[in-house]
Design a protein around this motif. Structure first.
Motif, PDB file in Angstrom:
ATOM      1  N   THR A  83       0.810  -1.220   0.000  1.00  0.00           N
ATOM      2  CA  THR A  83       0.000   0.000   0.000  1.00  0.00           C
ATOM      3  C   THR A  83       0.843   1.269   0.000  1.00  0.00           C
ATOM      4  OG1 THR A  83      -1.768  -1.166   1.166  1.00  0.00           O
ATOM      5  CG2 THR A  83      -1.832   1.247   1.197  1.00  0.00           C
ATOM      6  N   PRO A  84       1.915   1.360   0.820  1.00  0.00           N
ATOM      7  CA  PRO A  84       2.710   2.592   0.813  1.00  0.00           C
ATOM      8  C   PRO A  84       3.328   2.924  -0.547  1.00  0.00           C
ATOM      9  CG  PRO A  84       3.189   1.291   2.762  1.00  0.00           C
ATOM     10  CD  PRO A  84       2.378   0.421   1.865  1.00  0.00           C
ATOM     11  N   GLU A  87       0.343   4.072  -3.035  1.00  0.00           N
ATOM     12  CA  GLU A  87      -0.187   5.412  -2.765  1.00  0.00           C
ATOM     13  C   GLU A  87       0.413   6.458  -3.697  1.00  0.00           C
ATOM     14  OE1 GLU A  87      -1.054   4.843   2.035  1.00  0.00           O
ATOM     15  OE2 GLU A  87       0.710   5.950   1.344  1.00  0.00           O
ATOM     16  N   PRO A  90       0.355   4.218  -8.317  1.00  0.00           N
ATOM     17  CA  PRO A  90      -0.865   3.396  -8.217  1.00  0.00           C
ATOM     18  C   PRO A  90      -0.994   2.274  -9.241  1.00  0.00           C
ATOM     19  CG  PRO A  90      -1.347   5.542  -9.185  1.00  0.00           C
ATOM     20  CD  PRO A  90       0.075   5.604  -8.739  1.00  0.00           C
ATOM     21  N   ARG A 194       8.317   5.028   3.734  1.00  0.00           N
ATOM     22  CA  ARG A 194       7.382   4.170   3.005  1.00  0.00           C
ATOM     23  C   ARG A 194       7.889   2.725   2.948  1.00  0.00           C
ATOM     24  NH1 ARG A 194       3.219   6.559   0.399  1.00  0.00           N
ATOM     25  NH2 ARG A 194       3.246   8.840   0.358  1.00  0.00           N
TER      26      ARG A 194
END
Length: 208
Positions: A83-84, A87, A90, A194
Motif C-alpha cells: 500500500t505505501p 499510494e 498506483p 514508506r
C-alpha cells in the motif's frame, strides 16, 4: 558459531545477495579462531589463558528473544503490504517474479516509473536472522541509517534514485529495493518511511 545448523540453501540465481552474506558470515566465523602466533618470531610471548570453569555457558536464549517463526507460502506479491508504494505509484504491472519469497514488480504514476523488489529470506531461528542482518548492515554499499517501526531492527541506504531497506523480525529478513527507471525521475523524500511501512505491514500479514 560452530554447532549451529546451517540455513537452508537459497535460490541460486535470485538470492545471490544473501548467499554473499552467508559466505561473509562464515568467513567471519572462521576468522574468530585467529592465527597461530608461534610461527611468527616477532609476535612475542604467547599468553595461555586458563580454561573456563565447567559452569560457564553461553547466555540462554528463549523463544521470546528469537521472535516469531515465519513460514512462507503462496504469492508474496499478494501477501505483502504494498500500500505505501501504491499510494504514490498506483499502477502495478504484471510481476516479473512472484513466489513465496520473492516479489519483483514495476509500479508507475502519471509522471514516474519505478522497479520494486521484495525479497523474503527465512533462517532456522532469530539468532541466524540477526547475524545475517548485522552482516548486511556492515556490508551496505553506502552509509546505513537505522529506522524504527519496521520489525525488530531495520536500516536503509541509498539516494534519490535507488534505495534499499533491510529489516529483521524473528527468523525472517526482508530486503526491499526501489529504483527509478527514467533518468529524470527521483524518489520522494519520504521513501525510507514508506519502505519501513512496507516491511512492518508485510511482517504483520505474514505473521504465523
Amino acid at each position: 558459531m560452530t554447532g549451529r545448523p546451517a540455513p537452508r540453501a537459497a535460490r541460486p540465481a535470485v538470492r545471490l545477495s544473501v548467499a554473499v552474506l552467508a559466505v561473509a558470515a562464515l568467513l567471519t566465523a572462521a576468522a574468530c579462531g585467529g592465527g597461530d602466533p608461534a610461527g611468527d618470531p616477532d609476535s612475542g610471548p604467547v599468553l595461555t589463558l586458563p580454561p573456563l570453569p565447567p559452569s560457564t555457558t553461553a547466555p540462554a536464549t528463549t523463544p521470546a528473544d528469537q521472535g516469531p517463526t515465519y513460514v512462507m507460502t503462496g504469492s508474496l506479491c499478494r501477501r505483502a503490504d504494498l500500500t505505501p508504494i501504491a499510494e504514490i505509484y498506483p499502477t502495478a504491472d504484471t510481476p516479473l517474479a512472484d513466489s513465496a519469497r520473492l516479489c519483483a514488480v514495476s509500479h508507475s504514476s502519471a509522471r514516474s516509473l519505478v522497479a520494486f523488489t521484495l525479497d523474503a529470506e527465512l533462517f532456522p531461528d532469530g539468532r541466524w536472522a540477526r547475524e545475517y542482518f548485522d552482516t548486511a548492515r556492515r556490508k551496505a554499499r553506502s552509509q546505513p541509517t537505522d529506522i524504527a517501526g519496521a520489525g525488530t531492527a531495520a536500516f536503509w541506504f541509498g539516494d534519490e534514485r535507488a534505495m534499499e531497506l533491510n529489516s529483521q523480525h524473528g527468523n525472517l529478513m526482508l530486503q526491499i529495493q526501489i529504483r527509478v527507471i527514467r533518468d529524470a525521475d527521483k524518489l520522494p523524500d519520504d521513501t525510507p518511511e514508506r519502505l519501513a511501512r512496507v516491511a512492518a505491514g508485510t511482517f504483520a500479514r505474514l505473521a504465523p
